[in-house]
Design a protein around this motif. Structure first.
Motif, PDB file in Angstrom:
ATOM      1  N   HIS A  68       1.352  -8.146   0.948  1.00 39.86           N
ATOM      2  CA  HIS A  68       1.470  -8.093  -0.542  1.00 39.86           C
ATOM      3  C   HIS A  68       2.271  -6.639  -0.893  1.00 39.86           C
ATOM      4  N   GLN A  69       1.773  -5.771  -0.244  1.00 43.33           N
ATOM      5  CA  GLN A  69       2.344  -4.594  -0.300  1.00 43.33           C
ATOM      6  C   GLN A  69       3.991  -4.447   0.139  1.00 43.33           C
ATOM      7  N   ARG A  70       4.149  -5.240   1.432  1.00 51.14           N
ATOM      8  CA  ARG A  70       5.402  -4.901   1.873  1.00 51.14           C
ATOM      9  C   ARG A  70       6.333  -5.902   1.080  1.00 51.14           C
ATOM     10  N   LEU A  71       5.883  -7.146   0.677  1.00 46.69           N
ATOM     11  CA  LEU A  71       6.777  -7.814  -0.149  1.00 46.69           C
ATOM     12  C   LEU A  71       7.190  -7.252  -1.367  1.00 46.69           C
ATOM     13  N   ALA A  72       6.307  -6.724  -2.175  1.00 43.20           N
ATOM     14  CA  ALA A  72       6.718  -5.569  -3.088  1.00 43.20           C
ATOM     15  C   ALA A  72       7.675  -4.921  -2.792  1.00 43.20           C
ATOM     16  N   GLU A  73       7.797  -4.043  -1.406  1.00 38.32           N
ATOM     17  CA  GLU A  73       8.660  -3.119  -1.165  1.00 38.32           C
ATOM     18  C   GLU A  73      10.014  -3.692  -1.252  1.00 38.32           C
ATOM     19  N   LEU A  74      10.077  -4.830  -0.402  1.00 43.84           N
ATOM     20  CA  LEU A  74      11.025  -5.560  -0.115  1.00 43.84           C
ATOM     21  C   LEU A  74      11.907  -6.199  -1.544  1.00 43.84           C
ATOM     22  N   ALA A  75      11.086  -6.363  -2.322  1.00 40.33           N
ATOM     23  CA  ALA A  75      11.270  -7.127  -3.619  1.00 40.33           C
ATOM     24  C   ALA A  75      11.992  -5.748  -4.465  1.00 40.33           C
ATOM     25  N   ASP A  76      11.546  -4.469  -4.298  1.00 40.41           N
ATOM     26  CA  ASP A  76      12.194  -3.693  -5.157  1.00 40.41           C
ATOM     27  C   ASP A  76      13.516  -3.027  -4.547  1.00 40.41           C
ATOM     28  N   ASN A  77      13.815  -3.177  -3.401  1.00 40.79           N
ATOM     29  CA  ASN A  77      15.054  -3.062  -2.646  1.00 40.79           C
ATOM     30  C   ASN A  77      16.306  -3.732  -3.093  1.00 40.79           C
TER      31      ASN A  77
END
Length: 77
Positions: A68-77
């Protein structure tokens, strides 16, 4: 996109898929994916360029948190 993978033919799993409200794509007759799907679940994140960004075998609370943390990071980019 989320995918489920089955080595069974579509006729065999059709009744399962039709009676549930799945919100992802089902890959059937997927014997060619056997090397990466022989242990369940396998979670693979592929970024917008097609590069495998993260891969996890199995699931634990920590793995789910990191996913979930990585998906959030990718979504912010």
């Amino acid at each position: 996109l989320f995918f489920s993978v089955s080595k069974h033919p579509k006729e065999k799993i059709r009744s399962i898929v039709e009676c549930r409200d799945f919100n992802f794509i089902h890959l059937v007759d997927a014997d060619s994916l056997g090397k990466i799907t022989s242990i369940y679940p396998v979670i693979i994140i592929v970024d917008e360029t097609g590069r495998v960004d993260m891969a996890e075998i199995g699931t634990t609370p920590r793995q789910r948190f990191l996913l979930h943390q990585r998906l959030a990071e990718l979504a912010d980019n």
